[in-house]
Design a protein around this motif. Structure first.
Motif, short mmCIF file in Angstrom:
data_model
loop_
_atom_site.label_atom_id
_atom_site.label_comp_id
_atom_site.label_asym_id
_atom_site.label_seq_id
_atom_site.Cartn_x
_atom_site.Cartn_y
_atom_site.Cartn_z
N PHE A 210 -14.47 19.45 -16.18
CA PHE A 210 -13.42 20.29 -16.26
C PHE A 210 -12.28 19.75 -16.94
O PHE A 210 -11.53 20.14 -17.80
CB PHE A 210 -12.77 20.79 -14.77
N VAL A 211 -12.09 18.23 -16.90
CA VAL A 211 -10.94 17.40 -17.46
C VAL A 211 -11.25 17.32 -18.88
O VAL A 211 -10.63 17.49 -19.66
CB VAL A 211 -10.89 16.03 -16.58
N TYR A 212 -12.69 17.18 -19.06
CA TYR A 212 -13.03 17.12 -20.31
C TYR A 212 -12.65 18.40 -21.28
O TYR A 212 -12.11 18.27 -22.50
CB TYR A 212 -14.53 16.92 -20.85
N ARG A 213 -13.13 19.33 -20.76
CA ARG A 213 -12.98 20.96 -21.46
C ARG A 213 -11.42 21.09 -21.71
O ARG A 213 -10.98 21.57 -22.88
CB ARG A 213 -13.50 21.79 -20.78
N ILE A 226 -4.19 10.45 -17.14
CA ILE A 226 -4.56 11.56 -16.20
C ILE A 226 -4.96 10.56 -14.98
O ILE A 226 -4.59 10.87 -13.81
CB ILE A 226 -5.77 12.52 -16.75
N THR A 227 -5.73 9.56 -15.13
CA THR A 227 -6.46 8.77 -13.94
C THR A 227 -5.06 8.00 -13.48
O THR A 227 -5.16 7.95 -12.05
CB THR A 227 -7.32 7.60 -14.70
N HIS A 228 -4.29 7.56 -14.21
CA HIS A 228 -3.14 6.92 -13.57
C HIS A 228 -2.34 7.83 -12.86
O HIS A 228 -1.81 7.28 -11.48
CB HIS A 228 -2.17 6.44 -14.66
N GLN A 229 -1.99 9.06 -13.15
CA GLN A 229 -1.50 10.18 -12.17
C GLN A 229 -2.14 10.38 -11.28
O GLN A 229 -1.64 10.95 -10.09
CB GLN A 229 -0.88 11.46 -13.44
N LEU A 230 -3.38 10.89 -11.27
CA LEU A 230 -4.17 11.16 -10.16
C LEU A 230 -4.07 10.03 -9.08
O LEU A 230 -4.23 10.17 -7.66
CB LEU A 230 -5.57 11.12 -10.60
N LEU A 231 -4.21 8.69 -9.56
CA LEU A 231 -3.89 7.59 -8.51
C LEU A 231 -2.88 7.86 -7.82
O LEU A 231 -2.73 7.33 -6.37
CB LEU A 231 -4.18 6.19 -8.95
N ARG A 232 -1.61 7.93 -8.41
CA ARG A 232 -0.36 8.21 -7.75
C ARG A 232 -0.47 9.43 -6.71
O ARG A 232 0.04 9.30 -5.46
CB ARG A 232 0.78 8.28 -8.71
N ASP A 243 -10.17 15.86 -6.54
CA ASP A 243 -10.80 17.21 -6.59
C ASP A 243 -10.21 18.01 -7.51
O ASP A 243 -9.07 17.79 -8.15
CB ASP A 243 -10.86 17.78 -4.85
N ARG A 244 -10.60 19.29 -7.52
CA ARG A 244 -10.15 20.14 -8.20
C ARG A 244 -8.55 20.57 -8.20
O ARG A 244 -7.64 20.63 -9.21
CB ARG A 244 -10.91 21.65 -8.51
N VAL A 245 -8.24 20.44 -6.86
CA VAL A 245 -6.79 20.97 -6.50
C VAL A 245 -5.92 19.83 -7.16
O VAL A 245 -4.77 19.98 -7.67
CB VAL A 245 -6.57 21.07 -5.01
N ALA A 246 -6.11 18.57 -6.90
CA ALA A 246 -5.33 17.35 -7.39
C ALA A 246 -5.46 17.45 -9.12
O ALA A 246 -4.31 17.08 -9.52
CB ALA A 246 -6.04 16.11 -6.90
N ARG A 248 -5.73 19.83 -10.97
CA ARG A 248 -4.57 21.02 -11.48
C ARG A 248 -3.36 20.41 -11.11
O ARG A 248 -2.41 20.67 -12.02
CB ARG A 248 -4.99 22.31 -10.72
N ARG A 249 -2.99 19.89 -10.13
CA ARG A 249 -1.68 19.47 -10.09
C ARG A 249 -1.27 18.53 -11.07
O ARG A 249 0.06 18.54 -11.51
CB ARG A 249 -1.58 18.98 -8.66
N VAL A 250 -1.89 17.70 -11.32
CA VAL A 250 -1.53 16.79 -12.59
C VAL A 250 -1.61 17.34 -13.83
O VAL A 250 -0.71 17.46 -14.76
CB VAL A 250 -2.59 15.62 -12.74
N PHE A 251 -2.45 18.43 -14.08
CA PHE A 251 -2.34 19.23 -15.26
C PHE A 251 -1.07 19.78 -15.48
O PHE A 251 -0.79 20.19 -16.73
CB PHE A 251 -3.59 20.31 -15.48
N ALA A 252 -0.46 20.54 -14.29
CA ALA A 252 0.74 21.09 -14.30
C ALA A 252 1.77 20.31 -15.11
O ALA A 252 2.92 20.72 -15.55
CB ALA A 252 0.98 21.50 -13.09
N ARG A 253 1.60 18.73 -15.39
CA ARG A 253 2.53 17.94 -15.56
C ARG A 253 2.32 17.51 -16.96
O ARG A 253 3.05 16.71 -17.87
CB ARG A 253 2.86 16.72 -14.91
N LEU A 254 1.22 18.12 -17.60
CA LEU A 254 0.82 17.77 -18.77
C LEU A 254 0.96 19.09 -19.85
O LEU A 254 0.84 19.95 -19.42
CB LEU A 254 -0.81 17.24 -18.90
#
Length: 258
Positions: A210-213, A226-232, A243-246, A248-254
């Motif tokens: 999903f992240v790749y696509r 993305i990994t850095h933001q997910l860790l935080r 998980d997919r929810v986390a 998508r929350r990071v994606f909202a900032r990109l």
């Protein structure tokens, strides 16, 4: 950013984008090829060009390889937009720790640099080489061509670096190895990213896909961001697994998502 007194490069942790905690060096095909190419370039005391789009791991691979192959023998100069030969002279003076007062006249400065570069073998890494002008490329060629200097030169550059170097036939003809970096394929991402960071080792392969696509494709820097933001985010949520929810929350900032 800390600097090693031995090799004058950032510490290996600083190689990872944003100093990403727990990020691992992954022996990708491109990194292994860079190491092999650099070994030959060092033995030949030649010149090499490593080029490709931003974020693909070019500088990382060169730094990591040289730490293994030639500790204490290499120096890295990162160029900004449109440097001049004067800037190169000053950066070499600082990087080589020559000491004393800088010569005021170019001819005297060049004689000093040639004398210092003749004292022992060195590898000079020219990062962001796409910014170099014809005059700057010619300056590097003259330093390397000098019969007394003892050095190898590694040009590392992003977009348009190949075109910039190839447009200088006198220099291009002296490049011993050209290596182009390309994005990881989808298959390579599924092989490499779980080894790159622990949060992906425990992730559902469908989430990696999903992240790749939708965001990262085969770009290491975007994966690191993305990994850095997910860790935080996971730390804030008290959550260990991606998980997919986390995601998508990071994606909202990109921006620029497909």
């Amino acid at each position: 950013m800390s600097v090693s007194a031995d090799d004058l490069l950032p510490c290996d942790r600083a190689d990872h984008f944003l100093n990403l905690p727990d990020a691992q060096v992954v022996a990708t095909k491109a990194l292994l090829m860079t190491r092999d190419n650099l070994r030959e370039v060092i033995e030949a005391k030649a010149m090499m060009c490593v080029y490709g789009d931003a974020g693909l791991g070019k500088t990382f691979a060169v730094n990591a390889s040289l730490r293994d192959l030639a500790p204490g023998q290499f120096h890295r100069i990162q160029f900004r937009e449109r440097p001049t030969p004067r800037y190169i002279r000053h950066k070499l003076f600082e990087t080589l720790k020559i000491g004393g007062r800088m010569p005021s006249r170019p001819a005297e400065f060049d004689k000093l640099l040639r004398n210092v570069l003749a004292e022992e073998f060195r590898i000079l890494v020219c990062d962001e080489a796409q910014w170099l002008s014809t005059e700057c490329f010619e300056y590097w060629r003259h330093l390397w061509d000098d019969q007394e200097t003892d050095l190898a030169v590694v040009f590392v550059g992003g977009d348009k670096c190949y075109e910039a170097l190839d447009s200088q036939p006198m220099l291009a003809s002296r490049i011993y190895v050209w290596q182009e970096y390309q994005q990881l394929t989808k298959k390579q991402v599924h092989e490499v990213i779980p080894a790159f960071h622990p949060i992906w080792a425990a992730a559902d392969p469908a989430d990696i896909d999903f992240v790749y696509r939708h965001a990262a494709r085969g770009n290491f820097r975007i994966w690191a961001k993305i990994t850095h933001q997910l860790l935080r985010l996971l730390a804030q949520l008290g959550q260990e697994c991606v998980d997919r929810v986390a995601i998508r929350r990071v994606f909202a900032r990109l921006g620029h998502l497909t």
